[in-house]
Design a protein around this motif. Structure first.
Motif, PDB file in Angstrom:
ATOM      1  N   PRO A 224       0.813  -1.227   0.000  1.00 61.93           N
ATOM      2  CA  PRO A 224       0.000   0.000   0.000  1.00 61.93           C
ATOM      3  C   PRO A 224       0.841   1.269   0.000  1.00 61.93           C
ATOM      4  N   ASP A 225       1.937   1.297   0.736  1.00 62.05           N
ATOM      5  CA  ASP A 225       2.778   2.495   0.766  1.00 62.05           C
ATOM      6  C   ASP A 225       3.342   2.792  -0.618  1.00 62.05           C
ATOM      7  N   GLU A 226       3.776   1.765  -1.320  1.00 63.10           N
ATOM      8  CA  GLU A 226       4.321   1.958  -2.652  1.00 63.10           C
ATOM      9  C   GLU A 226       3.244   2.449  -3.612  1.00 63.10           C
ATOM     10  N   ALA A 227       2.040   1.901  -3.500  1.00 60.24           N
ATOM     11  CA  ALA A 227       0.936   2.333  -4.364  1.00 60.24           C
ATOM     12  C   ALA A 227       0.605   3.800  -4.127  1.00 60.24           C
ATOM     13  N   ARG A 228       0.574   4.236  -2.876  1.00 62.78           N
ATOM     14  CA  ARG A 228       0.274   5.635  -2.574  1.00 62.78           C
ATOM     15  C   ARG A 228       1.386   6.562  -3.064  1.00 62.78           C
ATOM     16  N   ARG A 229       2.640   6.123  -2.934  1.00 67.07           N
ATOM     17  CA  ARG A 229       3.753   6.938  -3.425  1.00 67.07           C
ATOM     18  C   ARG A 229       3.659   7.114  -4.942  1.00 67.07           C
ATOM     19  N   MET A 230       3.372   6.030  -5.658  1.00 66.34           N
ATOM     20  CA  MET A 230       3.226   6.119  -7.107  1.00 66.34           C
ATOM     21  C   MET A 230       2.074   7.050  -7.477  1.00 66.34           C
ATOM     22  N   ALA A 231       0.967   6.931  -6.762  1.00 67.00           N
ATOM     23  CA  ALA A 231      -0.186   7.771  -7.051  1.00 67.00           C
ATOM     24  C   ALA A 231       0.127   9.241  -6.802  1.00 67.00           C
ATOM     25  N   ASP A 232       0.864   9.542  -5.738  1.00 67.75           N
ATOM     26  CA  ASP A 232       1.256  10.929  -5.462  1.00 67.75           C
ATOM     27  C   ASP A 232       2.073  11.505  -6.611  1.00 67.75           C
ATOM     28  N   LEU A 234       2.225  10.557  -9.780  1.00 70.52           N
ATOM     29  CA  LEU A 234       1.461  10.680 -11.021  1.00 70.52           C
ATOM     30  C   LEU A 234       0.395  11.772 -10.911  1.00 70.52           C
ATOM     31  N   HIS A 235      -0.197  11.910  -9.734  1.00 70.71           N
ATOM     32  CA  HIS A 235      -1.195  12.959  -9.562  1.00 70.71           C
ATOM     33  C   HIS A 235      -0.567  14.336  -9.707  1.00 70.71           C
ATOM     34  N   ALA A 236       0.672  14.479  -9.284  1.00 63.77           N
ATOM     35  CA  ALA A 236       1.363  15.750  -9.436  1.00 63.77           C
ATOM     36  C   ALA A 236       1.535  16.130 -10.906  1.00 63.77           C
ATOM     37  N   GLU A 237       1.466  15.145 -11.790  1.00 64.21           N
ATOM     38  CA  GLU A 237       1.573  15.399 -13.232  1.00 64.21           C
ATOM     39  C   GLU A 237       0.223  15.669 -13.881  1.00 64.21           C
ATOM     40  N   GLY A 238      -0.860  15.540 -13.121  1.00 64.00           N
ATOM     41  CA  GLY A 238      -2.184  15.808 -13.671  1.00 64.00           C
ATOM     42  C   GLY A 238      -3.042  14.589 -13.873  1.00 64.00           C
ATOM     43  N   ILE A 239      -2.567  13.407 -13.516  1.00 62.52           N
ATOM     44  CA  ILE A 239      -3.375  12.190 -13.651  1.00 62.52           C
ATOM     45  C   ILE A 239      -4.323  12.106 -12.458  1.00 62.52           C
ATOM     46  N   THR A 240      -5.593  11.808 -12.737  1.00 59.20           N
ATOM     47  CA  THR A 240      -6.590  11.792 -11.656  1.00 59.20           C
ATOM     48  C   THR A 240      -7.374  10.484 -11.553  1.00 59.20           C
ATOM     49  N   LEU A 241      -7.272   9.593 -12.537  1.00 61.44           N
ATOM     50  CA  LEU A 241      -7.975   8.314 -12.491  1.00 61.44           C
ATOM     51  C   LEU A 241      -6.924   7.214 -12.397  1.00 61.44           C
ATOM     52  N   PHE A 242      -6.963   6.467 -11.290  1.00 63.47           N
ATOM     53  CA  PHE A 242      -5.953   5.454 -10.992  1.00 63.47           C
ATOM     54  C   PHE A 242      -6.620   4.085 -10.895  1.00 63.47           C
ATOM     55  N   THR A 243      -6.081   3.118 -11.647  1.00 64.02           N
ATOM     56  CA  THR A 243      -6.675   1.783 -11.696  1.00 64.02           C
ATOM     57  C   THR A 243      -5.703   0.750 -11.156  1.00 64.02           C
ATOM     58  N   VAL A 244      -6.229  -0.177 -10.366  1.00 72.67           N
ATOM     59  CA  VAL A 244      -5.470  -1.339  -9.905  1.00 72.67           C
ATOM     60  C   VAL A 244      -6.057  -2.566 -10.605  1.00 72.67           C
ATOM     61  N   GLY A 245      -5.207  -3.318 -11.307  1.00 73.33           N
ATOM     62  CA  GLY A 245      -5.649  -4.544 -11.965  1.00 73.33           C
ATOM     63  C   GLY A 245      -5.570  -5.721 -11.028  1.00 73.33           C
ATOM     64  N   LEU A 246      -6.654  -6.512 -10.991  1.00 77.68           N
ATOM     65  CA  LEU A 246      -6.723  -7.667 -10.094  1.00 77.68           C
ATOM     66  C   LEU A 246      -7.054  -8.928 -10.880  1.00 77.68           C
ATOM     67  N   ASN A 247      -6.356 -10.000 -10.554  1.00 74.80           N
ATOM     68  CA  ASN A 247      -6.489 -11.286 -11.218  1.00 74.80           C
ATOM     69  C   ASN A 247      -7.363 -12.229 -10.386  1.00 74.80           C
ATOM     70  N   GLY A 248      -8.115 -13.097 -11.085  1.00 77.72           N
ATOM     71  CA  GLY A 248      -8.897 -14.102 -10.387  1.00 77.72           C
ATOM     72  C   GLY A 248      -8.013 -15.257  -9.912  1.00 77.72           C
ATOM     73  N   PRO A 249      -8.562 -16.117  -9.083  1.00 79.84           N
ATOM     74  CA  PRO A 249      -9.961 -16.128  -8.651  1.00 79.84           C
ATOM     75  C   PRO A 249     -10.261 -15.335  -7.380  1.00 79.84           C
ATOM     76  N   ASP A 250      -9.221 -14.764  -6.714  1.00 84.02           N
ATOM     77  CA  ASP A 250      -9.447 -14.195  -5.382  1.00 84.02           C
ATOM     78  C   ASP A 250      -9.773 -12.702  -5.382  1.00 84.02           C
ATOM     79  N   TYR A 251      -9.180 -11.933  -6.283  1.00 81.00           N
ATOM     80  CA  TYR A 251      -9.405 -10.489  -6.375  1.00 81.00           C
ATOM     81  C   TYR A 251      -9.216  -9.785  -5.029  1.00 81.00           C
ATOM     82  N   PRO A 252      -7.995  -9.828  -4.465  1.00 81.36           N
ATOM     83  CA  PRO A 252      -7.752  -9.160  -3.176  1.00 81.36           C
ATOM     84  C   PRO A 252      -7.764  -7.645  -3.339  1.00 81.36           C
ATOM     85  N   LEU A 253      -8.378  -6.932  -2.402  1.00 84.12           N
ATOM     86  CA  LEU A 253      -8.582  -5.498  -2.533  1.00 84.12           C
ATOM     87  C   LEU A 253      -7.659  -4.651  -1.668  1.00 84.12           C
TER      88      LEU A 253
END
Length: 266
Positions: A224-232, A234-253
Motif C-alpha cells: 500500500p505504501d508503494e501504491a500511494r507513493r506512485m499515485a502521489d 502521477l497525480h502531481a503530473e495531472g493524472i486523476t484516475l488510478f486503476t489497480v488490476g486484479l487477477n482471479g480467482p481471489d481479487y484481493p482489494l
C-alpha cells in the motif's frame, strides 16, 4: 504542460475475468469493490487469459458489463479496454447504449485498437497490422458517434469515451478528436512527453487538452505504501484516475482500499 489536478481523484479496479471458473467469484468481487468505495469498476475485452495458464478459465466482456450494471448502484462501469476489431461499430454503439440504460447512466466506453493475436486467430478476425488497426479505430469512432445520434431511445448521457494507448502519430490524434479520458501506461518522464504531444494534437483540432481526463494503472506496486507513493507522483503530473488490476480467482482489494483511503485523505 497541461495539468488537470482540479478534477477529483478517482480510484478504479480492473477485475480481470481470467482464472475464475465460477462467475460467483466475479459477482462477489464487484460487490466488494463497490462496498470498498471505488469510483469505477473495469474489466477487459479478451477471450483467453493474458497471463498464467493460457487456456485457463475466462469470461466475455460485454455480457459481464450488462450483469454488473444490474448488480451495482453507484460505480461507473466499463472495459479497459474494448477491442475495436471484435464488433461492428454500430453494434458496439447499440450495446453501449443498452448498458448505459441498464446502469442508469454509469457506462464508460473504453476503446483500443487491439493487439492480442490469439483472440483474432481463434475467433476468426483479421489481425492486420498495428497501423491498419489504428486506422480502423479512427473510422469506428466516427461511426459510433453517428450511431449514438440515431438510436431510439438515445443514450442517457453523452457516454464518456476512454481511449487507451500512447502512439504519437495516430493514437494520440484519436484521443484529441474523440476521447473524454486518456489512459496510458507510462512513467512520469514518458507521460510528460506524451502529454505535450497530445496538447499539440489538441491544438490542431481546436480542443483544450484540459478537457481530457488523464488515467493510468498503478502497476507493479507490491505494498500500500508503494501504491500511494506512485499515485502521489502521477497525480502531481495531472493524472486523476488510478486503476489497480486484479487477477482471479481471489481479487484481493488491499491495494485498492489503500488508494481509496489516500483519495479520501487528500
Amino acid at each position: 504542460m497541461t495539468r488537470s489536478t482540479e478534477r477529483p481523484v478517482r480510484i478504479a479496479v480492473q477485475l480481470q475475468p481470467q482464472h475464475t471458473p465460477d462467475y460467483a467469484l466475479l459477482r462477489d468481487a464487484v460487490r466488494r469493490s463497490e462496498d470498498a468505495g471505488v469510483d469505477v469498476v473495469f474489466t477487459w475485452d479478451h477471450f483467453f487469459p493474458l497471463y498464467g495458464e493460457p487456456d485457463g478459465a475466462h469470461f466475455e466482456c460485454w455480457t459481464l458489463l450488462a450483469a454488473w450494471a444490474e448488480q451495482t448502484e453507484r460505480v461507473e462501469l466499463g472495459a479497459l479496454v474494448t477491442c475495436n476489431s471484435y464488433r461492428n461499430p454500430e453494434l458496439l454503439a447499440d450495446m453501449a447504449r443498452t448498458v448505459d440504460h441498464i446502469s442508469d447512466g454509469r457506462l464508460i466506453l473504453g476503446l483500443g485498437s487491439g493487439w492480442f493475436e490469439r483472440d483474432y486467430v481463434e475467433y476468426g478476425y483479421e489481425f492486420g497490422t498495428k497501423g491498419s488497426r489504428l486506422d480502423e479505430l479512427g473510422h469506428s469512432l466516427d461511426r459510433i458517434e453517428q450511431r449514438f445520434a440515431k438510436l431510439n431511445p438515445a443514450p442517457t448521457r453523452d457516454i464518456p469515451v476512454l481511449l487507451g494507448g500512447g502512439g504519437e502519430k495516430k493514437t494520440l490524434r484519436h484521443v484529441a478528436r474523440h476521447a473524454d479520458i486518456w489512459h496510458s501506461f507510462v512513467d512520469v518522464e514518458t507521460y510528460r512527453h506524451k502529454s505535450e504531444v497530445l496538447a499539440r494534437h489538441c491544438a490542431d483540432v481546436g480542443r483544450n487538452p484540459a478537457e481530457i481526463e488523464r488515467s493510468t494503472e498503478i502497476g507493479g506496486a507490491s505494498t500500500p505504501d508503494e501504491a500511494r507513493r506512485m499515485a502521489d507522483e502521477l497525480h502531481a503530473e495531472g493524472i486523476t484516475l488510478f486503476t489497480v488490476g486484479l487477477n482471479g480467482p481471489d481479487y484481493p482489494l488491499d491495494l485498492v482500499e489503500s488508494l481509496v483511503a489516500w483519495r479520501d485523505g487528500r
